[in-house]
Design a protein around this motif. Structure first.
Motif, PDB file in Angstrom:
ATOM      1  N   MET B 252       0.834  -1.204   0.000  1.00  0.00           N
ATOM      2  CA  MET B 252       0.000   0.000   0.000  1.00  0.00           C
ATOM      3  C   MET B 252       0.867   1.251   0.000  1.00  0.00           C
ATOM      4  O   MET B 252       0.548   2.242  -0.663  1.00  0.00           O
ATOM      5  N   GLY B 262      -4.106  13.509  -7.586  1.00  0.00           N
ATOM      6  CA  GLY B 262      -5.456  13.452  -8.136  1.00  0.00           C
ATOM      7  C   GLY B 262      -5.863  12.074  -8.609  1.00  0.00           C
ATOM      8  O   GLY B 262      -6.997  11.893  -9.074  1.00  0.00           O
ATOM      9  N   TYR B 267      -7.922  -0.906  -4.655  1.00  0.00           N
ATOM     10  CA  TYR B 267      -7.274  -1.941  -3.832  1.00  0.00           C
ATOM     11  C   TYR B 267      -8.179  -3.154  -3.670  1.00  0.00           C
ATOM     12  O   TYR B 267      -9.346  -3.032  -3.346  1.00  0.00           O
ATOM     13  N   VAL B 268      -7.602  -4.296  -3.941  1.00  0.00           N
ATOM     14  CA  VAL B 268      -8.347  -5.547  -3.811  1.00  0.00           C
ATOM     15  C   VAL B 268      -7.549  -6.607  -3.055  1.00  0.00           C
ATOM     16  O   VAL B 268      -8.040  -7.719  -2.861  1.00  0.00           O
ATOM     17  N   LEU B 278      -1.019   3.459   4.820  1.00  0.00           N
ATOM     18  CA  LEU B 278      -1.512   4.696   4.204  1.00  0.00           C
ATOM     19  C   LEU B 278      -0.964   5.903   4.948  1.00  0.00           C
ATOM     20  O   LEU B 278      -1.214   6.053   6.148  1.00  0.00           O
ATOM     21  N   LEU B 280      -1.826   9.271   5.371  1.00  0.00           N
ATOM     22  CA  LEU B 280      -2.991  10.085   5.046  1.00  0.00           C
ATOM     23  C   LEU B 280      -2.586  11.535   4.767  1.00  0.00           C
ATOM     24  O   LEU B 280      -3.243  12.215   3.969  1.00  0.00           O
ATOM     25  N   MET B 283      -1.578  11.462   1.146  1.00  0.00           N
ATOM     26  CA  MET B 283      -2.766  11.298   0.296  1.00  0.00           C
ATOM     27  C   MET B 283      -3.597  12.572   0.268  1.00  0.00           C
ATOM     28  O   MET B 283      -4.159  12.934  -0.772  1.00  0.00           O
ATOM     29  N   ASN B 287      -4.323  14.585  -2.976  1.00  0.00           N
ATOM     30  CA  ASN B 287      -5.663  14.206  -3.435  1.00  0.00           C
ATOM     31  C   ASN B 287      -5.681  12.819  -4.085  1.00  0.00           C
ATOM     32  O   ASN B 287      -6.224  12.629  -5.195  1.00  0.00           O
ATOM     33  N   ILE B 288      -5.104  11.857  -3.385  1.00  0.00           N
ATOM     34  CA  ILE B 288      -5.110  10.478  -3.890  1.00  0.00           C
ATOM     35  C   ILE B 288      -6.270   9.726  -3.245  1.00  0.00           C
ATOM     36  O   ILE B 288      -6.395   9.681  -2.029  1.00  0.00           O
ATOM     37  N   ALA B 289      -7.103   9.147  -4.063  1.00  0.00           N
ATOM     38  CA  ALA B 289      -8.278   8.438  -3.574  1.00  0.00           C
ATOM     39  C   ALA B 289      -7.978   6.955  -3.394  1.00  0.00           C
ATOM     40  O   ALA B 289      -7.077   6.403  -4.034  1.00  0.00           O
ATOM     41  N   LEU B 290      -8.742   6.339  -2.528  1.00  0.00           N
ATOM     42  CA  LEU B 290      -8.626   4.905  -2.267  1.00  0.00           C
ATOM     43  C   LEU B 290     -10.013   4.304  -2.447  1.00  0.00           C
ATOM     44  O   LEU B 290     -10.972   4.750  -1.808  1.00  0.00           O
ATOM     45  N   ARG B 291     -10.097   3.346  -3.325  1.00  0.00           N
ATOM     46  CA  ARG B 291     -11.426   2.791  -3.613  1.00  0.00           C
ATOM     47  C   ARG B 291     -11.270   1.332  -3.985  1.00  0.00           C
ATOM     48  O   ARG B 291     -10.424   0.986  -4.812  1.00  0.00           O
ATOM     49  N   GLY B 292     -12.058   0.485  -3.396  1.00  0.00           N
ATOM     50  CA  GLY B 292     -11.966  -0.934  -3.720  1.00  0.00           C
ATOM     51  C   GLY B 292     -12.542  -1.740  -2.594  1.00  0.00           C
ATOM     52  O   GLY B 292     -13.443  -1.303  -1.883  1.00  0.00           O
ATOM     53  N   GLY B 293     -12.010  -2.931  -2.433  1.00  0.00           N
ATOM     54  CA  GLY B 293     -12.523  -3.837  -1.423  1.00  0.00           C
ATOM     55  C   GLY B 293     -12.853  -5.162  -2.048  1.00  0.00           C
ATOM     56  O   GLY B 293     -12.414  -5.482  -3.172  1.00  0.00           O
TER      57      GLY B 293
END
Lengths: 347, 347
Positions: B252, B262, B267-268, B278, B280, B283, B287-293
């Motif tokens: 990570m 941006g 993340y999976v 992370l 924070l 980030m 402006n780095i986004a985290l999206r997944g699961g």
């Protein structure tokens, strides 16, 4: 000129500093009419963010162009303008994409070597790209001028959080943080069509503003009780969109807990503390996204300005106290003690 | 029947268990043709994820419907079907939105009381909602059957990461993790139109597959060197989209470091370890986004199946070893030792 200077934690003074002057042909000098104190200034005030002794402070202001460099095209002396809280060159990849906060030539007002917003005047680099012109007659409209001042940071930052949280028509939104940014997040969520807006906060004066701004519900308890309350209001599922406008481990923990599976947290509270408050295992299992950061307020200014001018939004109620420049230190004291929500500086 | 059972860390056995039978009118029983071992099974194998002694294991399979409950509409005995790694009821809010992994009635194959994929047969709850029909003639096409098996998890999971990372035509994508999911992330990124795909990995056999799948560049170094290499390949800026398919603190950390301002990390990798990796503060500033699961593979199955059948994607190369059911324990050993990338079980 006189400007606000931070010498040490809790040692804020207004003192004589050199007058700003044009250094580059793309600069302007702005005579400040209104400035304000930001919740994030308090981190410096409290010593939780490092500052060099003697550094300027303040990053929100509007005013009148006093002098413009020879290459400045969009502004001339006498123009009323608002500044976002960072300057940016307007020519790089990031500026072109609307992420002015990542401009390699950009910077924050009050950083070492630059003027701060809480002073009589500011040298503005890359003026054409950085500043936004305001209607001249706004200068004589106290309420409007106050609303426009919010565009320098808190309104754009609240909007950035709402965008990061994915606010859309029909969505449920929960807002963690009852400061000026959180309240502007409520206003931004309403503007973006949220159906239900749940404001978390225990200070009636603030939650009353939240209701004015469009909050449909107020949760006045904390911790587990707050999580339970938000879940109950959302059919047990949590909010589609969560605005996190505090930046502490505890507030982030709350934000994760009240987010609906598949939802997103739009975070704009400057992160503080060693831990993130993010339980990545929980976020993973529930597909909760995290999106936000320092707000590219300049990118949002035109649309938000238009909506302030046409009356769609009025963020002016976030300012509940006004001081003259010489009393800025008192303004910090009041915000630190939470006796003021947000202090405006009238020059 | 015979099925794989985990008794303790590194104690995986294939043994006699009760034959599955219909319990509800919406169940079917599937006779398994192909199953496989997942990188996430290794967390249980290594004792890093808790399992009850005697619990079944395996969550990826395809096979033939043996018996269908009276209310099953979409399937009948003899149908060739693939299962996503969770079952779901198909009627709740989350199923309607395509987030089947959050279905309150859903569950994972191999959880206590359910059949696992690494066995001769599986009782499938909510069959109409859970399973997807495959063309009957695929059963006789070994290569196609292998590709279709990847749809039970790794291909859909790689796709979820690519979606989370915001992969779009023209984007630059970096992929952290050279396991089957990371490689499928490469394939998914190509399918979504990425212009540049940078695979991080030091195992030539794996990075060769990455190139076959569409990687335009391979970074075969680690840590700071890898970060520098990705930045150099992307004009100093980092990748618009980062696929994180490992789940460790270190991976990570790398993901954040190679993301462009941006940008987003999809993340999976199942999060492991006490720290998130992370930063924070970083980030936030960028402006780095985290999206997944956990991937709602069922939602993606129709479109990915169509593209496997029409030849747009072929994830079959992620399987580099095949064992019969009785040798599943050897398959775990091989994957644990990284001598196999992904082991298929042929029944």
């Amino acid at each position: 000129m006189r400007a606000t200077v931070i010498h040490a934690p809790r040692d804020i003074r207004v003192e004589e500093v050199p007058d700003p002057a044009l250094q580059h042909s793309t600069d302007v000098v702005v005579r400040v009419l209104r400035a304000c104190i930001c919740g994030s200034d308090l981190w410096a005030y409290r010593g939780e963010s490092a500052r060099k002794p003697g550094q300027r402070i303040g990053h929100e202001f509007l005013g009148v162009v006093e002098e413009a460099g020879t290459e400045v095209r969009a502004f001339k002396a006498g123009d009323l303008v608002v500044a976002p809280f960072v300057w940016s060159d307007g020519t790089c990849d990031f500026c072109a994409e609307g992420l002015m906060t990542s401009c390699p030539e950009g910077g924050f007002w009050g950083s070492v070597g630059s003027d701060g917003g809480q002073g009589e005047a500011v040298r503005v680099p890359f003026a054409d790209a950085t500043l936004v012109k305001l209607p001249a007659d706004a200068a004589s409209d106290e309420r409007l001028l106050t609303a426009l001042l919010a565009l320098s940071d808190v309104m754009g930052t609240g909007h950035h959080a709402a965008v990061g949280a994915g606010v859309r028509p029909g969505a449920s939104v929960a807002v963690v943080g009852d400061g000026a940014v959180g309240l502007c997040g409520v206003l931004a969520a309403r503007r973006l069509g949220a159906e239900r807006i749940i404001a978390l906060g225990r200070h009636t004066a603030r939650t009353d503003i939240a209701r004015t701004f469009g909050a449909t519900d107020v949760v006045a308890v904390r911790g587990e009780e707050a999580v339970d309350a938000v879940r109950e209001m959302t059919g047990g599922q949590g909010a589609h969109c969560v605005i996190e406008a505090v930046g502490t481990e505890q507030s982030m923990r709350t934000a994760v807990s009240i987010a609906r599976d598949g939802g997103a947290i739009g975070y704009v509270g400057v992160p503080h503390g060693s831990a993130t408050g993010l339980d990545l295992g929980v976020m993973f299992g529930r597909n909760i996204a995290l999106r936000g950061g320092v707000a590219p307020v300049r990118a949002y200014l035109p649309e938000l300005l238009a909506d302030v001018l046409n009356g769609t939004i009025d963020p002016s109620p976030v300012f509940d106290a006004t001081v003259p420049l010489d009393q800025v230190p008192d303004g910090y004291k009041a915000m630190d003690a939470r006796t003021a929500l947000k202090v405006m500086v009238r020059l």
